[in-house]
Design a protein around this motif. Sequence first.
Motif, mmCIF file in Angstrom:
data_model
loop_
_atom_site.group_PDB
_atom_site.id
_atom_site.type_symbol
_atom_site.label_atom_id
_atom_site.label_comp_id
_atom_site.label_asym_id
_atom_site.label_seq_id
_atom_site.Cartn_x
_atom_site.Cartn_y
_atom_site.Cartn_z
ATOM 1 N N GLU A 200 -25.735 -33.269 44.720
ATOM 2 C CA GLU A 200 -26.972 -32.326 44.500
ATOM 3 C C GLU A 200 -27.819 -32.616 43.047
ATOM 4 O OE1 GLU A 200 -25.204 -28.491 44.865
ATOM 5 O OE2 GLU A 200 -26.688 -27.812 43.487
ATOM 6 N N ALA B 42 -31.765 -15.395 39.842
ATOM 7 C CA ALA B 42 -30.730 -16.440 39.597
ATOM 8 C C ALA B 42 -30.633 -17.375 41.111
ATOM 9 C CB ALA B 42 -29.386 -16.045 39.523
ATOM 10 N N GLY B 43 -30.680 -18.614 40.977
ATOM 11 C CA GLY B 43 -30.605 -19.480 42.063
ATOM 12 C C GLY B 43 -29.757 -20.326 42.075
ATOM 13 N N ALA C 233 -33.973 -29.274 40.115
ATOM 14 C CA ALA C 233 -33.039 -28.520 39.470
ATOM 15 C C ALA C 233 -33.430 -26.966 39.851
ATOM 16 C CB ALA C 233 -32.787 -28.373 38.021
ATOM 17 N N PHE D 95 -29.632 -29.844 34.246
ATOM 18 C CA PHE D 95 -28.215 -29.443 34.661
ATOM 19 C C PHE D 95 -28.357 -29.261 36.224
ATOM 20 C CE2 PHE D 95 -26.476 -27.276 30.832
ATOM 21 C CZ PHE D 95 -26.544 -28.503 29.986
ATOM 22 N N LEU E 27 -34.371 -20.128 32.781
ATOM 23 C CA LEU E 27 -33.339 -19.881 33.545
ATOM 24 C C LEU E 27 -32.598 -18.632 32.803
ATOM 25 C CD1 LEU E 27 -31.541 -23.343 34.091
ATOM 26 C CD2 LEU E 27 -33.266 -22.019 35.938
ATOM 27 N N ARG E 28 -31.729 -18.117 33.657
ATOM 28 C CA ARG E 28 -31.052 -16.959 33.274
ATOM 29 C C ARG E 28 -31.773 -15.828 32.624
ATOM 30 N NH1 ARG E 28 -26.889 -20.858 33.703
ATOM 31 N NH2 ARG E 28 -27.952 -21.833 35.319
ATOM 32 N N GLU F 106 -21.984 -18.165 43.095
ATOM 33 C CA GLU F 106 -22.739 -18.896 42.045
ATOM 34 C C GLU F 106 -23.768 -18.154 41.659
ATOM 35 O OE1 GLU F 106 -23.379 -23.077 42.794
ATOM 36 O OE2 GLU F 106 -25.208 -23.005 41.533
ATOM 37 N N LYS G 221 -24.262 -16.437 37.802
ATOM 38 C CA LYS G 221 -25.681 -17.070 37.079
ATOM 39 C C LYS G 221 -26.412 -15.628 36.297
ATOM 40 C CE LYS G 221 -26.422 -21.439 38.458
ATOM 41 N NZ LYS G 221 -27.094 -22.084 39.798
ATOM 42 N N GLY H 174 -25.444 -28.303 39.564
ATOM 43 C CA GLY H 174 -23.907 -28.212 39.880
ATOM 44 C C GLY H 174 -23.407 -27.239 38.866
ATOM 45 N N SER H 175 -22.831 -26.220 39.541
ATOM 46 C CA SER H 175 -22.387 -25.115 38.526
ATOM 47 C C SER H 175 -21.142 -24.413 39.142
ATOM 48 C CB SER H 175 -23.303 -23.948 38.580
ATOM 49 O OG SER H 175 -24.640 -24.416 38.314
ATOM 50 N N TYR I 280 -39.666 -17.115 36.252
ATOM 51 C CA TYR I 280 -38.290 -17.540 36.425
ATOM 52 C C TYR I 280 -38.511 -18.915 37.020
ATOM 53 C CZ TYR I 280 -34.584 -18.633 39.264
ATOM 54 O OH TYR I 280 -33.333 -19.431 39.782
ATOM 55 N N GLU J 209 -30.840 -25.283 29.636
ATOM 56 C CA GLU J 209 -31.178 -26.576 30.309
ATOM 57 C C GLU J 209 -32.504 -26.886 29.450
ATOM 58 O OE1 GLU J 209 -31.166 -26.613 34.413
ATOM 59 O OE2 GLU J 209 -32.423 -28.448 34.635
ATOM 60 N N GLY K 130 -28.721 -24.251 44.066
ATOM 61 C CA GLY K 130 -29.236 -25.651 44.743
ATOM 62 C C GLY K 130 -28.358 -25.590 46.262
#
Length: 369
Positions: free
Chosen positions: A215, A335-336, A278, A186, A321-322, A351, A355, A188-189, A302, A171, A338
Motif C-alpha cells: 500500500e 479519518a481515512g 495516500a 506516509f 490530516l487528523r 485504524e 486516527k 501504512g498505520s 480534509y 505528513e 487506504g
Amino acid sequence: MTKQHSFPADQGLPADALGQPVLLGRSFGRVTQAHAGSLEHFAQAGLPRTEEDLIGAFPFARGAPGHLYATAPEAMPDRRDAPPALCAPPVPVPEPALYGEAVRSLAARIRQGGPLKKAVLARMLEVRTDRPLDPLQVALRLCEDPDITGYCLPLPPRGAGARWLVGATPELLLDKRGAAIRSHPFAGSAQRSEDPAQDRAAAGALEASAKDRAEHRLVVEYIHDILAPHCRHLSVPKGPALHRTASLWHLGTLIEGELADPETPCLALLAALHPTPAVAGQPLAPALDSIGAAEPFEREFYAGTLGRVTAQNDGTWYVTLRCAIIEGCLARLFAGAGIVGASDPVSEIAETSAKFTAMCRALGLDTPD
Ligand SMILES: C=C(O[C@@H]1C=C(C(=O)O)C=C[C@H]1O)C(=O)O
C-alpha cells in the motif's frame, strides 16, 4: 455522488477572514489579506503580489477553490482553557458497520482485478459541545505532540457562523527551497499502545506487513513518477521507515531531489502531486469514483493540502490530516484508511478510530468512537 464546491472560484474570502488567527506549526499570526482560488489557478496564474509568505489550504477536490492568507506575525497566545463538555455522544457518519461494509465490497472489487489497486475510504465523526469550541485552543492542545505540525486556519463560512480548519498533520507533501525538494509520504498505520511491549510489537508488525508495504509502495512510486521529470536527481530509499506520532505508527519514505529548474513554482509541483494515493488511491480516476460512491459526506478540506508559500514560490506543504472542521458547537472530524485487496474491514474500522484519537483527546473526549 456530485459534490458541491464550498464557494465560487472567483469569490474572495469574506471580509471577516481579516484579523482572524492563523496557526501553522510554530508560527502564529492574523490574516491581513485573503485570496481565493484553486491550486491550479495559483499554479498557472502565479501568486498574489506580496512580499510576505502566504499560508493557505486547498480542498481534497482538485480544481475546487481554497485560499491563501497573508498574515501579520504575533506572539503565540499562552492561554490554555479546558475543552467544553459534550452535549451528546459523538455521531459516526457512516456507522462503523456500514463503513466496514464499504471496505469489504471495495476490497473484493480490487481483488477481482481491474485497474483499481487502492482507494482511501474515510469516515466522519460529529461531535457537539455545550458551548462553542475555541479552535485555537484545540490546535494548541494538538501541538503538544512534537511529531506533528499543528494548524488552525479560518475557512469560508457556509452558514451564519465562522468555520475553522484545525488539525495535526504528520505528513509532508512537498518542501521546496530553491532547487532542493523533499516529500515524505506516509501510508501504512498502526495504533500505538501505552504498554511499551505492545507498542513495540505493533510497530514491528507494521514494519513486517506485506499488505502495508505494498500500500505504501503505491504512494512512493506515484510521487517519484510525478517529481522525476522535474528533477536532476531524485533519491528514494529502498524501503520505508517507521515514524511515530503520539497515537500512531506509520510507514514513511523520505524522497529527496534536486530540481532541474530551481524556479519551478512550488504550487505547480503541488498541483501535479495532489491528491496522492495516500489520501485518494491508484489509479486516481477510479479511486475518486469509489470515494464519491462510498463516502456519504463531502471531504472539503480534509485530505487536501495546507502550508506556506514564499514570494519566490518556495514553500512547505502538508497533507491535511487528523483534522476537524469546527463551527460553533460542532466539530466534524475526518479519518481515512487506504483500502487494498487484502484489507480487512475490522482492522480498517480500528485504524480510522485510531486516527480520530489525537483530535478526540484535544476535544477532551476519551475514546474515538
Ligand atoms: C487518510 C489518512 O491518512 C493517510 C493514510 C494512511 C494509511 O492508510 O495508513 C496513513 C497516513 C496518511 O497518508 C487519515 O489520516 O485520514
